[in-house]
Write a protein that holds these residues in place. Structure first.
Motif, short mmCIF file in Angstrom:
data_model
loop_
_atom_site.label_atom_id
_atom_site.label_comp_id
_atom_site.label_asym_id
_atom_site.label_seq_id
_atom_site.Cartn_x
_atom_site.Cartn_y
_atom_site.Cartn_z
N ASP A 1 -18.36 -12.34 -9.75
CA ASP A 1 -16.95 -12.17 -10.06
C ASP A 1 -16.13 -12.42 -8.80
O ASP A 1 -16.00 -11.54 -7.97
N ASN A 2 -15.61 -13.63 -8.65
CA ASN A 2 -14.86 -13.97 -7.45
C ASN A 2 -13.40 -14.24 -7.83
O ASN A 2 -13.12 -15.21 -8.53
N PRO A 3 -12.46 -13.38 -7.40
CA PRO A 3 -11.08 -13.50 -7.88
C PRO A 3 -10.36 -14.76 -7.40
O PRO A 3 -9.31 -15.11 -7.94
N TYR A 4 -10.90 -15.43 -6.37
CA TYR A 4 -10.21 -16.60 -5.82
C TYR A 4 -10.64 -17.91 -6.46
O TYR A 4 -10.09 -18.95 -6.17
N ASN B 1 -10.59 -23.84 -17.77
CA ASN B 1 -10.88 -23.82 -16.33
C ASN B 1 -12.34 -24.21 -16.03
O ASN B 1 -12.84 -23.93 -14.94
N ILE B 2 -13.00 -24.81 -17.02
CA ILE B 2 -14.36 -25.31 -16.79
C ILE B 2 -14.34 -26.82 -17.05
O ILE B 2 -14.00 -27.25 -18.15
N LYS B 3 -14.63 -27.60 -16.05
CA LYS B 3 -14.55 -29.06 -16.15
C LYS B 3 -15.95 -29.66 -16.03
O LYS B 3 -16.80 -29.11 -15.35
N VAL B 4 -16.09 -30.82 -16.68
CA VAL B 4 -17.35 -31.57 -16.56
C VAL B 4 -17.08 -32.81 -15.72
O VAL B 4 -16.06 -33.48 -15.91
N HIS C 1 -25.00 -30.03 -7.43
CA HIS C 1 -25.43 -29.43 -8.70
C HIS C 1 -24.32 -28.72 -9.45
O HIS C 1 -24.55 -28.25 -10.56
N SER C 2 -23.16 -28.64 -8.85
CA SER C 2 -21.90 -28.17 -9.43
C SER C 2 -21.02 -27.70 -8.30
O SER C 2 -21.51 -27.54 -7.18
N PHE C 3 -19.73 -27.53 -8.57
CA PHE C 3 -18.90 -26.95 -7.53
C PHE C 3 -17.83 -26.04 -8.10
O PHE C 3 -17.59 -26.02 -9.30
N VAL C 4 -17.23 -25.28 -7.19
CA VAL C 4 -16.20 -24.32 -7.58
C VAL C 4 -14.94 -24.68 -6.80
O VAL C 4 -14.98 -24.92 -5.60
N GLU C 5 -13.81 -24.73 -7.53
CA GLU C 5 -12.51 -24.99 -6.91
C GLU C 5 -11.80 -23.65 -6.75
O GLU C 5 -11.70 -22.88 -7.71
N PHE C 6 -11.31 -23.38 -5.55
CA PHE C 6 -10.65 -22.11 -5.28
C PHE C 6 -9.13 -22.26 -5.30
O PHE C 6 -8.60 -23.38 -5.29
N CYS C 7 -8.44 -21.14 -5.32
CA CYS C 7 -6.99 -21.14 -5.52
C CYS C 7 -6.23 -21.82 -4.38
O CYS C 7 -5.11 -22.26 -4.56
N ASP C 8 -6.86 -21.94 -3.20
CA ASP C 8 -6.18 -22.57 -2.07
C ASP C 8 -6.46 -24.07 -1.96
O ASP C 8 -6.08 -24.71 -0.99
N GLY C 9 -7.15 -24.63 -2.94
CA GLY C 9 -7.45 -26.05 -2.93
C GLY C 9 -8.81 -26.41 -2.35
O GLY C 9 -9.19 -27.57 -2.32
N SER C 10 -9.56 -25.42 -1.88
CA SER C 10 -10.90 -25.68 -1.37
C SER C 10 -11.89 -25.89 -2.51
O SER C 10 -11.82 -25.20 -3.52
N PHE C 11 -12.80 -26.84 -2.31
CA PHE C 11 -13.92 -27.02 -3.23
C PHE C 11 -15.21 -26.68 -2.49
O PHE C 11 -15.44 -27.22 -1.42
#
Ligand code: MN3
Length: 376
Positions: free
Chosen positions: A160-163, A231-234, A243-253
């Protein structure tokens, strides 16, 4: 030393889990093995890993094994899996079975507060709401074994990561990525089974060719990480290195990379939140790697959108799609239908289906049974 219960020990994920355990035998111990009908392989595994408990599909197989291995406690059938959920000394309950046979046992293991390492797709696809609610109530972690969900977990750093803003699930695109639909219609099961990157079971390899697998993974990610479908993209990534990535609220992947081998997500599920040196340590050469990312072609692969839409509708729809898909893939592998008939069967089944929101487990199993009976 962690005690491992392994359901589905003779399958693709099961055998690779045992390879991981063998490599890390100072950290993990197999205490229970559940197999289906591959008794020959199971016997080899029993001799090597010396489990205290063993379960098989058939009563007759159990009786024969009991004579041969007198120190082991044996079980059989779905009841056997359910009994496994009650083994008190379990630390990690690994679910690597196919189909729905293990769903009730998994829920029982959650009630018994066992950590779940989950490779089985049906558990979250069909009963994600029920299973995740149980996990939350019992404060139990469900650690995914699939490479994409493992990557997301590693990028999120905790479940559970709020960002985190968007989850990006990578897809190799399967063997037909660069073929037209006319060409796809002509491919045989043999050709569809040639996956460019991953060695997997037959059913899931066909699901990769239709991209149904990716849609099912979107549904699983929705449940595992409590993300909205929007909020889930392919993203198509033919090299299967990210193997997948996560985009954070500040624009970091943040991305997780590695060789396309299930040993890594299996090991991470067992070692989480720690990491150990393992089978794939030092096996990835980062030099001269080309990484490409494309938008999926929803027109060429209409089942990707349909699968995600069934997830969005919720209720019985994911179970309906899953059952229709399984029968259709079975027919294709049996050379009864052509590749594009898979989508015809699934579309017609989904179109005619009557949904129930917030179904019980029995309602989910009933619809599964009904659709299989109808289509087979
Ligand atoms: Mn996967």
């Amino acid at each position: 030393m962690k005690n491992i219960v392994l359901l589905g020990c003779t399958g693709s994920i099961g055998t690779q889990t045992l390879e991981v355990v063998e490599k890390l035998k100072d950290k993990f111990r197999i205490i229970a093995l559940a197999a289906g009908k591959n008794i020959k392989l199971l016997k080899e595994q029993i001799i090597k890993f010396k489990p205290k408990y063993v379960s098989v599909a058939d009563f007759d197989d159990m009786k024969l094994l009991e004579k041969e291995f007198s120190k082991i406690k044996f079980f059989c059938g779905e009841d056997g899996l359910y009994e496994f959920a009650n083994i008190p000394e379990t630390d990690i309950f690994v679910v690597a079975t196919n189909g729905i046979v293990s769903v009730k046992a998994t829920i029982k293991a959650i009630e018994n507060k066992k950590t779940i390492a989950l490779a089985n797709k049906e558990t979250l696809v069909m009963a994600g709401d029920i299973v995740m609610k149980k996990a939350k109530e019992n404060n139990v972690s469900i650690i995914p074994i699939d490479s994409e969900h493992s990557a997301i977990l590693q990028c999120l750093n905790k479940q559970d990561n709020p960002y985190a803003k968007n989850l990006w699930i990578t897809a190799s695109g399967g063997p037909f990525l660069n073929n037209t639909r006319e060409e796809m219609a002509k491919f045989s099961a043999k050709e569809a089974l040639k996956h460019p990157r991953w060695m997997m079971g037959k059913k899931i390899t066909i699901d990769c060719a239709t991209l149904v697998n990716k849609g099912l993974e979107v549904i699983e990610a929705h449940h595992l990480y409590n993300f909205n479908y929007d909020n889930i993209k392919v993203v198509i990534h033919p090299q299967s290195i990210v193997h997948s990535f996560v985009e954070f609220c500040d624009g970091s992947f943040l991305a997780q990379m590695g060789v396309p081998s299930m040993h890594i997500p299996i090991q991470y599920a067992l070692s989480y939140p720690e990491r150990f040196e393992g089978i794939k340590t030092n096996s990835f050469n980062i030099y001269n790697k080309k990484l490409e990312f494309f938008e999926p072609d929803f027109e060429k692969f209409p089942l990707l959108k349909l699968t995600i839409d069934c997830g969005k509708k919720g209720g019985l729809m994911p179970a309906i799609l899953n059952a229709a898909n399984e029968v259709a893939v079975y027919k294709f592998l049996n050379n009864e239908i052509n590749f594009l008939d898979i989508e015809k069967i699934i579309f017609s089944e989904v179109k005619n289906a009557k949904n129930i929101l917030n179904p019980t487990l029995d309602e989910i199993f009933d619809i599964d049974k009904k659709i299989r009976k109808e289509l087979l």
